[in-house]
Design a protein around this motif. Structure first.
Motif, PDB file in Angstrom:
ATOM      1  N   ALA A 225      -9.500  -0.586  13.035  1.00 40.16           N
ATOM      2  CA  ALA A 225      -8.254   0.202  12.396  1.00 40.16           C
ATOM      3  C   ALA A 225      -7.265  -0.987  11.802  1.00 40.16           C
ATOM      4  CB  ALA A 225      -7.454   0.782  13.423  1.00 40.16           C
ATOM      5  N   PRO A 226      -7.612  -1.167  10.682  1.00 41.50           N
ATOM      6  CA  PRO A 226      -6.873  -2.467  10.347  1.00 41.50           C
ATOM      7  C   PRO A 226      -5.381  -2.217   9.808  1.00 41.50           C
ATOM      8  CG  PRO A 226      -8.197  -1.711   8.420  1.00 41.50           C
ATOM      9  CD  PRO A 226      -8.698  -0.922   9.700  1.00 41.50           C
ATOM     10  N   ARG A 227      -4.441  -2.937  10.174  1.00 39.29           N
ATOM     11  CA  ARG A 227      -2.961  -3.014   9.665  1.00 39.29           C
ATOM     12  C   ARG A 227      -2.559  -4.250   8.986  1.00 39.29           C
ATOM     13  NH1 ARG A 227       0.852  -2.430  13.748  1.00 39.29           N
ATOM     14  NH2 ARG A 227      -0.612  -3.180  15.144  1.00 39.29           N
ATOM     15  N   PRO A 228      -2.954  -4.427   7.512  1.00 39.34           N
ATOM     16  CA  PRO A 228      -2.868  -5.561   6.874  1.00 39.34           C
ATOM     17  C   PRO A 228      -1.650  -6.353   7.164  1.00 39.34           C
ATOM     18  CG  PRO A 228      -3.820  -4.011   5.486  1.00 39.34           C
ATOM     19  CD  PRO A 228      -3.263  -3.096   6.763  1.00 39.34           C
ATOM     20  N   GLY A 229      -1.720  -7.411   7.655  1.00 42.08           N
ATOM     21  CA  GLY A 229      -0.478  -8.185   7.805  1.00 42.08           C
ATOM     22  C   GLY A 229       0.053  -8.338   9.069  1.00 42.08           C
TER      23      GLY A 229
ATOM     24  N   ARG B 298     -13.545  -3.787   2.265  1.00 43.79           N
ATOM     25  CA  ARG B 298     -14.366  -3.659   3.521  1.00 43.79           C
ATOM     26  C   ARG B 298     -15.569  -2.685   3.320  1.00 43.79           C
ATOM     27  NH1 ARG B 298     -10.632  -4.430   8.857  1.00 43.79           N
ATOM     28  NH2 ARG B 298      -9.170  -5.985   7.788  1.00 43.79           N
ATOM     29  N   LYS B 299     -16.417  -2.815   4.219  1.00 39.43           N
ATOM     30  CA  LYS B 299     -17.456  -2.049   4.300  1.00 39.43           C
ATOM     31  C   LYS B 299     -17.272  -0.709   4.488  1.00 39.43           C
ATOM     32  CE  LYS B 299     -20.612  -4.672   2.577  1.00 39.43           C
ATOM     33  NZ  LYS B 299     -21.237  -4.639   1.052  1.00 39.43           N
ATOM     34  N   ASP B 300     -16.428  -0.316   5.435  1.00 38.50           N
ATOM     35  CA  ASP B 300     -16.200   1.058   5.749  1.00 38.50           C
ATOM     36  C   ASP B 300     -15.482   1.902   4.891  1.00 38.50           C
ATOM     37  OD1 ASP B 300     -14.261  -0.687   6.388  1.00 38.50           O
ATOM     38  OD2 ASP B 300     -13.915  -0.052   8.751  1.00 38.50           O
ATOM     39  N   PHE B 301     -14.898   1.158   3.803  1.00 43.65           N
ATOM     40  CA  PHE B 301     -14.334   1.884   2.766  1.00 43.65           C
ATOM     41  C   PHE B 301     -15.315   2.314   1.759  1.00 43.65           C
ATOM     42  CE2 PHE B 301     -12.569   2.249  -1.394  1.00 43.65           C
ATOM     43  CZ  PHE B 301     -11.287   2.830  -1.219  1.00 43.65           C
ATOM     44  N   ALA B 302     -15.792   3.565   1.986  1.00 44.43           N
ATOM     45  CA  ALA B 302     -16.917   4.168   1.183  1.00 44.43           C
ATOM     46  C   ALA B 302     -16.645   4.530  -0.203  1.00 44.43           C
ATOM     47  CB  ALA B 302     -17.568   5.100   2.019  1.00 44.43           C
ATOM     48  N   ILE B 303     -17.282   4.430  -1.426  1.00 49.07           N
ATOM     49  CA  ILE B 303     -16.926   5.073  -2.511  1.00 49.07           C
ATOM     50  C   ILE B 303     -17.446   6.582  -2.562  1.00 49.07           C
ATOM     51  CG2 ILE B 303     -17.599   5.163  -5.137  1.00 49.07           C
ATOM     52  CD1 ILE B 303     -17.968   2.239  -5.065  1.00 49.07           C
ATOM     53  N   LYS B 304     -16.664   7.277  -3.028  1.00 48.36           N
ATOM     54  CA  LYS B 304     -16.725   8.685  -2.752  1.00 48.36           C
ATOM     55  C   LYS B 304     -18.225   9.294  -3.527  1.00 48.36           C
ATOM     56  CE  LYS B 304     -14.348  11.208  -5.470  1.00 48.36           C
ATOM     57  NZ  LYS B 304     -12.952  11.849  -6.005  1.00 48.36           N
ATOM     58  N   GLY B 305     -19.058   9.994  -2.799  1.00 49.58           N
ATOM     59  CA  GLY B 305     -20.067  10.389  -3.338  1.00 49.58           C
ATOM     60  C   GLY B 305     -21.436   9.405  -3.068  1.00 49.58           C
ATOM     61  N   ARG B 306     -21.052   8.236  -2.445  1.00 46.87           N
ATOM     62  CA  ARG B 306     -22.160   7.429  -2.295  1.00 46.87           C
ATOM     63  C   ARG B 306     -22.365   7.074  -0.591  1.00 46.87           C
ATOM     64  NH1 ARG B 306     -25.526   5.348  -6.284  1.00 46.87           N
ATOM     65  NH2 ARG B 306     -24.462   5.963  -8.158  1.00 46.87           N
TER      66      ARG B 306
ATOM     67  N   ARG C  66       1.105  -7.726  -2.658  1.00 43.84           N
ATOM     68  CA  ARG C  66      -0.078  -6.883  -3.552  1.00 43.84           C
ATOM     69  C   ARG C  66      -0.141  -7.928  -4.720  1.00 43.84           C
ATOM     70  NH1 ARG C  66      -0.115  -1.822  -1.582  1.00 43.84           N
ATOM     71  NH2 ARG C  66      -1.549  -1.964   0.302  1.00 43.84           N
ATOM     72  N   LEU C  67      -1.279  -7.676  -5.229  1.00 46.88           N
ATOM     73  CA  LEU C  67      -1.691  -8.343  -6.595  1.00 46.88           C
ATOM     74  C   LEU C  67      -2.229  -7.280  -7.347  1.00 46.88           C
ATOM     75  CD1 LEU C  67      -1.302 -10.829  -8.172  1.00 46.88           C
ATOM     76  CD2 LEU C  67      -3.460 -11.544  -7.480  1.00 46.88           C
ATOM     77  N   LEU C  68      -3.372  -6.932  -7.124  1.00 42.53           N
ATOM     78  CA  LEU C  68      -4.001  -5.960  -8.077  1.00 42.53           C
ATOM     79  C   LEU C  68      -4.026  -4.613  -7.848  1.00 42.53           C
ATOM     80  CD1 LEU C  68      -7.272  -8.306  -8.077  1.00 42.53           C
ATOM     81  CD2 LEU C  68      -5.746  -7.925  -9.930  1.00 42.53           C
ATOM     82  N   LEU C  69      -3.980  -4.106  -6.296  1.00 41.50           N
ATOM     83  CA  LEU C  69      -4.003  -2.648  -5.919  1.00 41.50           C
ATOM     84  C   LEU C  69      -2.703  -2.254  -6.386  1.00 41.50           C
ATOM     85  CD1 LEU C  69      -5.506  -2.566  -2.836  1.00 41.50           C
ATOM     86  CD2 LEU C  69      -6.421  -1.823  -4.999  1.00 41.50           C
ATOM     87  N   PRO C  70      -2.648  -0.919  -6.842  1.00 38.12           N
ATOM     88  CA  PRO C  70      -1.470  -0.079  -6.907  1.00 38.12           C
ATOM     89  C   PRO C  70      -0.498  -0.319  -6.025  1.00 38.12           C
ATOM     90  CG  PRO C  70      -3.256   1.479  -6.916  1.00 38.12           C
ATOM     91  CD  PRO C  70      -3.857   0.200  -6.613  1.00 38.12           C
ATOM     92  N   GLU C  71       1.029  -0.067  -6.207  1.00 35.58           N
ATOM     93  CA  GLU C  71       1.875  -0.284  -5.171  1.00 35.58           C
ATOM     94  C   GLU C  71       1.801   0.712  -4.163  1.00 35.58           C
ATOM     95  OE1 GLU C  71       2.287  -0.503  -8.615  1.00 35.58           O
ATOM     96  OE2 GLU C  71       3.606  -1.967  -9.129  1.00 35.58           O
ATOM     97  N   ASP C  72       1.315   1.870  -4.420  1.00 33.19           N
ATOM     98  CA  ASP C  72       1.486   2.952  -3.647  1.00 33.19           C
ATOM     99  C   ASP C  72      -0.119   3.023  -2.571  1.00 33.19           C
ATOM    100  OD1 ASP C  72       0.163   3.896  -5.635  1.00 33.19           O
ATOM    101  OD2 ASP C  72       0.820   5.527  -5.743  1.00 33.19           O
ATOM    102  N   TRP C  73      -0.704   1.867  -2.655  1.00 33.96           N
ATOM    103  CA  TRP C  73      -2.237   2.089  -1.925  1.00 33.96           C
ATOM    104  C   TRP C  73      -1.944   2.106  -0.627  1.00 33.96           C
ATOM    105  CZ3 TRP C  73      -6.853   2.386  -3.753  1.00 33.96           C
ATOM    106  CH2 TRP C  73      -8.186   2.144  -2.851  1.00 33.96           C
ATOM    107  N   ALA C  74      -2.352   2.971   0.070  1.00 31.51           N
ATOM    108  CA  ALA C  74      -2.178   3.220   1.694  1.00 31.51           C
ATOM    109  C   ALA C  74      -3.577   3.513   2.432  1.00 31.51           C
ATOM    110  CB  ALA C  74      -1.231   4.511   1.888  1.00 31.51           C
ATOM    111  N   ASP C  75      -4.664   3.250   1.826  1.00 31.39           N
ATOM    112  CA  ASP C  75      -5.812   3.330   2.464  1.00 31.39           C
ATOM    113  C   ASP C  75      -6.355   1.984   3.037  1.00 31.39           C
ATOM    114  OD1 ASP C  75      -8.216   4.570   2.965  1.00 31.39           O
ATOM    115  OD2 ASP C  75      -8.264   5.494   0.869  1.00 31.39           O
ATOM    116  N   LEU C  76      -7.490   1.899   3.485  1.00 33.41           N
ATOM    117  CA  LEU C  76      -8.055   0.827   3.848  1.00 33.41           C
ATOM    118  C   LEU C  76      -8.177  -0.276   2.905  1.00 33.41           C
ATOM    119  CD1 LEU C  76     -11.221   2.301   5.678  1.00 33.41           C
ATOM    120  CD2 LEU C  76      -9.537   1.223   6.919  1.00 33.41           C
ATOM    121  N   PRO C  77      -8.446  -1.480   3.207  1.00 37.84           N
ATOM    122  CA  PRO C  77      -8.535  -2.417   2.265  1.00 37.84           C
ATOM    123  C   PRO C  77      -9.969  -2.142   1.529  1.00 37.84           C
ATOM    124  CG  PRO C  77      -7.643  -3.417   4.223  1.00 37.84           C
ATOM    125  CD  PRO C  77      -7.798  -2.071   4.656  1.00 37.84           C
ATOM    126  N   PRO C  78      -9.753  -2.195   0.226  1.00 40.44           N
ATOM    127  CA  PRO C  78     -10.976  -1.685  -0.352  1.00 40.44           C
ATOM    128  C   PRO C  78     -12.237  -2.322  -0.204  1.00 40.44           C
ATOM    129  CG  PRO C  78      -9.548  -2.415  -1.966  1.00 40.44           C
ATOM    130  CD  PRO C  78      -8.778  -2.471  -0.583  1.00 40.44           C
TER     131      PRO C  78
END
Lengths: 165, 487, 432, 167, 161, 99, 377
Positions: free
Chosen positions: E96-100, E153-161, E139-151
């Motif tokens: 359960a990552p909490r970045p930083g 990571r393997k447990d961040f699954a793309i929708k539908g896959r 933050r550098l690339l992700l949108p400012e309001d990104w609140a999900d897992l760090p993308p």
């Protein structure tokens, strides 16, 4: 004096270009000529034949409904769906053939590479726009039609510059 | 023949324009070098004026030429007084400007302002007078606000600027009136035309003279127009205050004597009572307010308002006593040196100790003995203590006032008021001296700026020397005093 | 089916036609007729055949075209005509429109492309009209916190200033809207208004990019006004007059550019800077500050500013022509009118129109206008050309160019002029 | 005609002078001041002094107004619209103004200036140039010194210092 | 440096804890424990690797670690121009990552290789590895309001896959 | 038009200027007032110059216009410096000096 | 900056006279990104590049697709340079899958890559022209780019997204008489590109505008790890094509262009010189190419990679382009990481822009040969 020479050189170059032929291809009236009839693939040698990757052409008498094109597209654009066709062929037991959604297709041609039966080629037609989303979905029957394209303009390189005519 | 003002204009103007150019041209900044250039130009100018006097090329009194400038002794006296103050100011600034930026611009502006003051005294044309007046004023607006980081300096400059701009606007208006009445701007022609003025035009002429008095009065610090003066003198850098108090004020007197007095005489007006009242008010208010001050600069500012009143006595009694204008001019010269020396001494205190408050200068006599001595002597001279030069000019003024008693009833009263005021002023001058010498025993000596010491020594010599032996200056002043013969 | 077009109903159609007819009648009676009367009242009506010209008589020109001549003449000598049509606004606007079109086509040719092409069938000749219609039909968007009165006023004031500038330009002998005795000084006075309009509009938009652009424009205009003025002084000295007409007349034999090429070059560069054209278009440097002080303008406000810009361009080019190229002077090219038209009249089918008033515009005037326009168009061409071949320069380069180089060069120009004047070669009382 | 123009000009000049002082926004005040200065230029035209008029336009409108506008625009936006008014002071000022106008007006009306009139030809601007160069040439030199001093002084004052450490 | 000697050899001598993944002459790769990564980087810099070409992070959920690979190259040394050293290190991974704020931390190499600044910012937002001592961990690339897992990571699954 | 009309306008401008200087406490507005007074004087000068038929008035008007420009430059520089320090242009709020 | 708050969350004390400009993302001078610029007067005091407006996520998507179907996706970040950005991936995949490439295919790849480099560089140059306000320099390169697009279209069948390289070679062989057409158009282009000098590279206004601005010294260029033309403009002799030749670059005849100045002008000139070298390479490759032979090794369907990782580099239009592929014996790669030149050069932007004038921002920024979408991947 280098500055003045440079400025005069630049102005001179500008004036000289007023006499050049213009480069523009006036698109709807003229269309560029392409190589061949479109992208093909020879599954025997494993090498494609150069050509424009435009709208697909489906040869109903070759298609076996093997779904390889659809599988190939799954990783790319998911544009190909297999649909039932009314006519039946003996080499196509399930009577399914690809239907292509050009709203999704990226024209990479991997489906052509995947087809082992010479059934799917690409043609020179690239004017596919439509007013509705439904109009972009080409059924197997539509894909069967050979597009009529008149493309004849080519770059002519002359002394007064390159031009499309 | 108007060689002297043009030579001064040339010498100082070239130096003043070259200094900023030098500043831009060279990388490293040598404050002293710029000051040396400025001083050199000033000394050349003083020397030239003096040489003209010695060689007798100068016409005595005030003359009215048909040109825009005249080369006369009246202007020469003012020129010497103002150039001496400018020298004081430049010298006093050497230590003051050590860590400041843009020293070259600073000195060049002092030079430009000095040109303006000198030309005001020399000019015989209203246009020239006005232009010179502006050349005197505009650089001093900048100089007063030269300490950009210091809010006090800036505010002083802003106040000074607004009142100065107003005064010059009023002067233009007055000039326009005079021009409308006479159709010319040359002062001599103006006076000739005014003497033959149609009676119906008289109200306008009075209005014009009134505007002149108001306009010049702002610069002189006469009483209804003195509000800006203490603030500005307190806030501006002290060397600049010396320039303002001792020189630009005198330019106002020069202009007043040239225009107002002559104009009034030409109009056959009896102006003397009005000027006398203004004189009494000015000196009384100045001296009374000075008592209440706690800040040295401010106190001296009020004291200089008071001195404006003394000088005005001479103008008020001028038609009745020959000594009146002489006394005024004499006091102008003396006051320039005295006030200049006093303010430069304060600037030395500011540089060394960074204080101007009266309570903070305890024991100055031991901490900075030479500066304190110079300050003391100049204060005594301002008060008019006998062996010093201030005594003689005051004596002449008060004598003139008494002398005029045979023509006007209020002459002696004027003298009495002036004497009382002098006594009053001695009180607060004495207060300063007491603070300096009789309080704060535990003080140690600090290093005094050399430039300030130089000014102090010169002014000591001047004040004491001319106090003991005043004859040459009195002759000089007599030569420079304009007569009331109309051209 | 498309839902945009409503179904057609005859009753609505007829009613709308009736509405239109009604409003036309009302407007004509209330506005048109008084307007005509006022015009007739102001224009001094000529007397034809011993009879004062009435509107009725004026309308009979169809029968006898020669009757129209006095009307045209009368019209041509009114101030209205001068201001609105010939030496004034109409000509300038026509030239400005032509300039826009030529600029686009020329730039396209230089860049090996086509330019406006489809609008108007022939090489996009009606493109400008289309753009104008588009701008008119666009919504005017005003930023919420803008200072609205100034924001509205700025484009109008800009066009007004440009028009005032145009009015000072003499086109042909006697053909100038405002013949000021101190024409050059008047030009300087008018030029001084442009920075004010610019900075006001920039400030009023209450946005960062316009403000930066406006301040840049202010710096640029103010600092190039000085060399602009100085470079003209040489001509004024040699011509011995400040009147623009007088300056043109002083160039009967040769234009001043022959003797003052330095001044001409300086003036030309200053023109480019004052017009904010490449390479000096940094008030509109789009890669840094979007569109500079024009960022917030939209619709017809932007169109007005563009119109003003091109009027200004014409005026400056014409000023260059007047000051350095000799204005209207040049050899006679215009053919004289054939005698028989004047004596015998024109055959118009069955009617023979004898026109006694011809030539209305005399030969000298037409020739002058021809030369003036030729020269002006040439200057405009050279103003347009740098856009194709130069990049934009930077603000510090601009300022150092303006303050050091151009002012120095214009002083050199003044010294040349003085030398010529005192050598007695040129100028009032000179050899030539 | 001339009288009407005169009337319009005086209304413009005086009205916008009042507006320049009384408008709430400093920007509008500056614009009104420009109007007032332009009105004065119009008077100059009426007085057959086109040289002075054009000079007035070029200098006042071309540089002074720009300078004022530029300064005002550097000021924060809310300050532009701030206006501190001391009501009593204003009333006293208006009273002073009225007294002044009435008294000076009466003074002028009663003076002989009312009879002054002229039908002499207007002054050619060449005369002014001659004046400048022949009679007033020292003043011209002094003028040059004023301008150079004012420009260097203003530049030194308005120049922003490179911040050094403390601030 | 002599190109014939494998680049990894000095590392092994200096840091006995390192694991050599590949001993290829052109593409040596070593795995360093995270305590020694800073020293190893300094050592690599002394060897002549003067810049980091790329920093990539790989998530290994089954080993509960996140690997960060620095690809180091050399511009100054001509003999090493072909050589790209893969300097890998591993950080612990939390489900359960909490970045930083969690324990997924590594010391930053920015002081050694200036060029990793933006790459490490990218790794921080894409994999949640916090680099201690990095001056600008935003933050550098992700949108400012990104609140999900760090993308990444393997447990961040793309929708539908 | 007679001379008196111009002089009256000029006096009105003078009055407005003095009023502004007396009442306003905003440095920029006080500057406006000064400009108005100078313009009044210029108007007077040019009017007199027209009616006494002498070029001196116009010359002085030109001088005074140029000087006003210099004055405004210096004054605005002072205002800018003051604004940087106080963030205000109202001299009633500058209270570092008493009196 | 205070230390209590977590990093990145501090409230900065902003001086009143410092103005913050958001240059982008919808701004004519930013491309698909945002540059937060703080200016003091006309000087930039701080610059914070903020890429990440496009969010393609190609690296993540590559973990879900097999080695072949990744190809149309991975070329998306830089569609103007799609051959080159696929190149390292294809090389890496070939190593992982153990495929040999036919000789002729290598030459075809080189030709396609160089043609595509010209396409990219011309596009970059066009934008550079418009950033400097030089509209002709926008139109000419976009027009001449058409030559190469036509060539590539004849070769690959698509105008920009070619999807041409594939593990094991290229998709299809050259069409007939491609060689003649290619030589003719390249010959025309070589004449043409020399004309750019007249209006652009030798233009004194341009030189005074870009020379001595944004100077990146040699040491800084190395320290910041810049690459490609930025590096070579600072005087570092490094070109992957020379230093670590892939495919047949070792037999090609070309030079590396190195300029010493390190300013914006040098940075903008190196790509222009590189295009001339590209033309040389194309001619050379066409002449050395085997006239016949297969261009593609046939793959078995759904190939699986080994249990290893590779890191391959090529030289793209924007500098060295590395691809780090981690494979875990699956048809899909476990992790694909593209190390792109734009992202590596991005770090130089705040470094160079600090203290520059606002007017220099577009020229310095774009002279970094930077493509915002590529940084975003």
């Amino acid at each position: 004096m280098g500055t003045a020479t440079g400025i005069i050189k630049a102005l001179n170059s500008g004036v000289k270009h007023l006499a050049r032929k213009r480069f523009t291809l006036r698109y709807p009236e003229q269309k560029l000529k392409f190589v061949g009839d479109g992208y093909r693939y020879d599954p025997v040698t494993g090498v494609g034949v150069a050509g424009l990757k435009g709208r697909h052409m489906l040869f109903h008498d070759h298609c076996t409904g093997c779904q390889l094109c659809s599988i190939a597209c799954e990783g790319v654009a998911e544009a190909i769906a297999m649909v039932k066709v009314p006519e039946s062929h003996k080499h196509n037991k399930k009577s399914i053939m690809p239907q292509i959604d050009y709203g999704k297709c990226v024209f990479c041609g991997l489906c052509v590479d995947a087809c082992p039966f010479y059934a799917l080629y690409m043609s020179n037609d690239y004017e596919l726009s439509s007013f509705t989303k439904e109009g972009l979905i080409y059924t197997p029957a539509q894909l069967q039609v050979k597009p009529h394209v008149s493309q004849d303009a080519e770059i002519q390189i002359t002394d007064r510059g390159a031009t499309h005519g | 023949m108007n060689a002297t003002p043009l030579v001064i204009l040339g010498v100082l103007g070239v130096a003043g324009v070259i200094l900023p150019v030098l500043d831009v041209a060279r990388r490293e900044r040598f404050t002293q070098a710029y000051a040396a250039v400025a001083l050199g130009a000033l000394f050349i100018s003083i020397g030239y004026v003096g040489y003209q006097f010695v060689s007798g090329m100068v016409q005595p009194g005030a003359i009215f030429s048909t040109d825009v400038l005249a080369d006369d002794a009246f202007g020469g006296l003012f020129a010497i007084a103002m150039l001496i103050v400018a020298v004081f100011s430049v010298t006093g600034s050497i230590s003051y400007m050590r860590d400041q930026k843009y020293p070259a611009v600073y000195y060049s502006l002092i030079l430009l302002s000095a040109i303006g003051m000198v030309l005001v005294a020399y000019s015989t044309d209203l246009v020239m007078l006005f232009v010179a007046w502006e050349l005197m004023s505009i650089p001093t607006y900048v100089l007063a606000g030269f300490m950009k980081r210091n809010p006090i300096s800036n505010e002083a400059a802003l106040k000074y600027f607004l009142f100065g701009a107003m005064s010059s606007a009023i002067i233009v208006y007055g000039i326009s009136m005079v021009y409308g009445l006479t159709g010319t701007t040359n002062i001599s022609e103006v006076i000739v035309a005014l003497t033959t003025l149609d009676a119906s035009m008289m109200p306008l002429a009075i209005l014009a003279i009134g505007l002149f008095v108001a306009g010049f009065g702002f610069k002189m610090g006469l009483v209804p127009f003195h509000m800006w003066l203490p603030d500005t003198y307190e806030g501006a850098p002290q060397p600049i205050t010396a320039l303002l108090a001792a020189a630009t004020k005198k330019a106002g007197f020069a202009a007043t004597i040239r225009i107002v007095v002559m104009g009034m005489a030409a109009l056959h007006l009896d102006w003397t009572l009005a000027l006398g009242i203004i004189a009494v008010m000015t000196m009384t208010i100045g001296n009374v307010a000075a008592i209440m001050q706690k800040n040295l600069s401010r106190m001296l500012a009020y004291s200089s308002i008071g001195h404006a009143g003394y000088i005005l006595i001479g103008l008020a009694v001028a038609p009745h006593s020959a000594a009146g204008l002489q006394g005024s001019l004499y006091h102008v010269l003396n006051h320039a040196v005295m006030k200049g020396a006093a303010f430069i001494a304060i600037s030395g205190v500011v540089v060394a100790l960074a204080v101007t408050h009266l309570d903070k200068i305890r024991g100055l006599g031991r901490r900075m003995p030479i500066t304190a001595l110079g300050l003391t002597v100049s204060l005594l001279a301002l008060a008019g203590v006998p062996p010093l030069n201030g005594f003689w000019s005051k004596l002449m003024l008060f004598g003139a006032a008494l002398e005029s008693g045979s023509f006007v009833w209020w002459g002696p009263w004027l003298a009495i008021a002036a004497v009382l005021n002098s006594a009053l002023s001695l009180a607060y001058y004495g207060w300063i001296m007491r603070k300096m010498y009789f309080e704060g025993e535990d003080a140690k000596r600090v290093k005094e700026p050399k430039s300030v010491i130089a000014v102090m020594i010169f002014s000591l010599l001047f004040m004491v020397g001319l106090g003991v032996y005043p004859d040459p200056v009195i002759q000089f002043v007599e030569m420079a005093t304009p007569t009331f013969l109309l051209p | 089916m498309s839902v945009i077009a409503p179904t057609f109903r005859l009753s609505y159609f007829l009613r709308s036609i009736l509405d239109n007819v009604f409003w036309i009648i009302v407007l004509v009676t209330l506005v048109g007729i008084p307007a005509i009367q006022i015009v007739l009242f102001y224009i001094e009506m000529p007397v034809i055949d011993g009879e004062l010209l009435t509107p009725f008589l004026a309308l009979t020109w169809l029968a006898d075209p020669s009757r129209a001549v006095p009307i045209i003449k009368a019209l041509m000598y009114t101030d209205f005509f001068r201001i609105a049509v010939f030496p004034g606004f109409g000509l300038a606007a026509l030239l400005a429109a032509g300039t826009i079109f030529v600029e686009r086509k020329m730039l396209a040719k230089l860049q090996l492309r086509v330019g406006p092409f489809y609008c108007g069938k022939v090489e996009g000749i009606l493109q400008l009209m289309g753009d104008g219609l588009k701008l008119i039909s666009k919504e005017i968007i005003i930023p919420a916190k803008a200072d609205k009165p100034i924001f509205w006023l700025a484009p109008v004031a800009f066009v007004g200033t440009a028009a005032a500038f145009v009015s000072l330009i003499p086109v042909a002998p006697g053909w100038v809207v405002a013949d000021v005795d101190l024409g050059v000084l008047a030009v300087f006075a008018v030029i001084g208004f442009f920075p004010i309009v610019t900075i006001l509009s920039a400030w009023s938009a209450n946005s960062k990019f316009p403000f930066i652009g406006g301040i840049r424009a202010l710096h640029q205009m103010i600092s190039f006004e000085i060399p602009l003025i100085l470079s003209l002084l040489g001509v004024v000295m040699l011509a011995g007059t400040m009147s623009l007409t007088g300056i043109v007349e002083s160039q009967d034999f040769f234009p001043w550019i022959v003797f003052l090429p330095v001044g001409a070059i300086v003036f030309f560069i200053c023109i480019l800077a004052e017009l904010e054209r490449i390479p000096f278009d940094l008030p509109e440097a789009e890669s840094e500050i979007v569109a500079g002080w024009l960022t917030e303008f939209s619709g017809m406000m932007y169109g007005l500013v563009q119109l003003g810009t091109y009027l200004k361009l014409y005026a400056f080019a014409a000023l260059f022509t007047v000051m350095f190229l000799g204005g209207w002077s040049g050899p006679m090219l215009w053919p004289p009118f054939p005698e028989e038209i004047i004596t015998d009249g024109i055959q118009l089918g069955p009617v023979t129109a004898t026109i006694p008033g011809l030539p209305i515009l005399d030969q000298a005037m037409l020739n002058g206008v021809l030369w003036f326009l030729l020269k002006t168009v040439a200057v405009i061409f050279f103003i347009l050309l740098p856009r194709g071949v130069f990049p934009r320069i930077r603000i510090d380069m601009l300022l150092s160019l303006g303050w050091y180089k151009l002012i120095g060069l214009s002083f050199i120009n003044i010294f040349i002029a003085l030398a010529l004047l005192y050598a007695g070669v040129l100028g009032p009382g000179g050899m030539i | 005609m001339a009288d009407a123009v005169f009337l319009a000009l005086s209304v413009l000049t005086i009205g916008s002078a009042i507006a320049a002082l009384e408008m709430r926004s400093l920007i509008y005040g500056s614009i009104a001041l420009m109007g007032s200065l332009g009105g004065v230029a119009g008077f100059f035209f009426l007085l057959d002094a086109p040289f002075v008029a054009l000079f007035q336009l070029a200098v006042y409108v071309g540089s002074i107004a720009v300078l004022i506008l530029f300064t005002v625009m550097l000021v924060r936006r809310e300050l532009i619209f701030k206006k501190i008014e001391d009501r009593r002071r204003k009333m006293a000022g208006i009273g002073l103004l009225l007294v002044f106008l009435v008294s000076v007006g009466a003074l002028i009306m009663s003076s002989g200036i009312q009879q002054m009139d002229s039908d002499s030809p207007p002054i050619d601007f060449r005369e002014i140039g001659e004046d400048f160069l022949v009679y007033y040439w020292p003043a011209l030199v002094v003028m040059a010194l004023i301008l150079s001093g004012a420009v260097t002084g203003a530049l030194v004052l308005a120049r922003r210092e490179v911040e050094s450490g403390t601030n | 440096m002599d190109p014939l000697i494998p680049t990894t050899q000095p590392f092994l001598e200096k840091f006995p804890d390192v694991t050599i993944i590949s001993d290829d002459a052109d593409r040596p790769a070593i795995l360093v424990p995270k305590e020694q990564i800073l020293d190893a980087a300094i050592f690599a810099k002394e060897m002549g690797f003067d810049h980091a070409e790329s920093v990539s992070g790989v998530d290994y959920p089954d080993e509960n670690e996140i690997e960060v690979v620095y690809h180091l190259g050399s511009y100054t040394n001509d003999a090493m121009a072909k050589c790209v050293l893969a300097l890998a290190t591993r950080a612990p991974r939390e489900d359960a990552p909490r970045p930083g704020q969690d324990s997924t931390r590594l010391p930053t190499l920015r002081e050694v290789f200036y060029s990793v600044e933006f790459h490490e910012r990218e790794i921080f937002e894409m994999l949640g590895v916090y680099f201690e001592g990095h001056p600008d961990n935003r933050r550098l690339l992700l949108p400012e309001d990104w609140a999900d897992l760090p993308p990444m990571r393997k447990d961040f699954a793309i929708k539908g896959r | 038009m007679a001379l008196i009309e111009f002089v009256l306008v000029s006096v009105a401008l003078l009055g407005i200027g003095i009023y502004g200087l007396a009442v306003k406490r905003n440095a920029i507005r006080m500057l406006f007032a000064v400009e108005i007074i100078i313009n009044a004087a210029n108007l007077n000068l040019v009017a007199f110059s027209r009616y006494v038929d002498d070029s001196g008035g116009q010359t002085l008007a030109l001088f005074s216009i140029a000087i006003a420009a210099a004055e405004v430059a210096v004054g605005l520089a002072l205002v800018v410096v003051a604004y940087r320090m106080y963030k205000d242009v109202d001299i009633a709020n500058f209270r570092s000096l008493r009196g | 900056m205070s230390t209590q708050l977590p990093p990145g969350l501090q409230l900065e004390k902003v001086d009143e006279r410092i103005m913050t400009l958001n240059v982008g993302p919808q701004h004519p001078g930013s491309g698909h990104m945002r540059i937060i610029v703080q200016i003091d007067g006309d000087y930039i005091v701080a610059c914070d590049p903020d890429p990440g407006y496009v969010h393609r996520g190609e690296e993540k998507m590559a973990e879900y697709r097999n080695y072949i179907t990744n190809i149309p996706h991975l070329e998306r970040p830089v569609i103007h340079d799609s051959c080159n950005i696929l190149y390292p991936y294809v090389l890496g995949a070939e190593e992982l899958l153990g495929i040999e490439v036919p000789e002729r295919a290598k030459y075809v790849r080189v030709i396609a890559a160089e043609l595509n480099r010209c396409v990219y560089t011309l596009y970059w140059l066009a934008i550079y022209g418009i950033f400097l306000g030089h509209s002709t320099m926008f139109m000419w390169p976009t027009g001449d780019r058409e030559l190469f697009i036509d060539l590539l279209e004849k070769l690959t069948g698509a105008r920009v997204t070619h999807a041409y390289f594939i593990p094991g070679g290229v998709r299809n062989d050259m069409p007939a008489n491609f060689e003649d057409v290619c030589l003719r158009q390249v010959g025309y282009f070589e004449k043409r590109i020399a004309e750019y000098a007249d209006v652009f590279y030798d233009n004194p206004i341009l030189i005074s505008r870009t020379a001595d601005t944004g100077i990146l010294s040699r040491n800084d260029a190395i320290r910041l790890g810049t690459t490609g033309s930025v590096l070579r403009a600072s005087g570092v002799d490094y070109d992957v094509r020379k230093k670590e030749p892939y495919d047949v670059y070792d037999s090609m005849d070309f030079e590396t262009n190195i300029l010493k100045a390190g300013d914006a002008y040098a940075r903008s000139k190196v790509p222009w010189l590189d295009m001339m070298e590209s033309c040389r390479i194309i001619r050379d490759a066409l002449s050395k190419m085997p006239k016949s032979g297969s261009v593609r090794t046939k793959l078995k369907p759904n190939p699986k990679g080994g249990d290893t990782s590779v890191y391959k580099r090529v030289e793209s239009g924007r500098g060295a382009l590395g691809c780090h592929i981690v494979s875990r014996k699956k048809p899909e790669p476990y992790r694909v990481k593209l190390s792109v030149g734009s992202f590596r050069n991005l770090i130089a932007m705040p470094y160079l822009l600090k203290g520059e004038k606002l007017g220099n921002m577009p020229s310095v920024y774009w002279s970094l040969n930077y493509w915002p979408v590529e940084a975003d991947r």
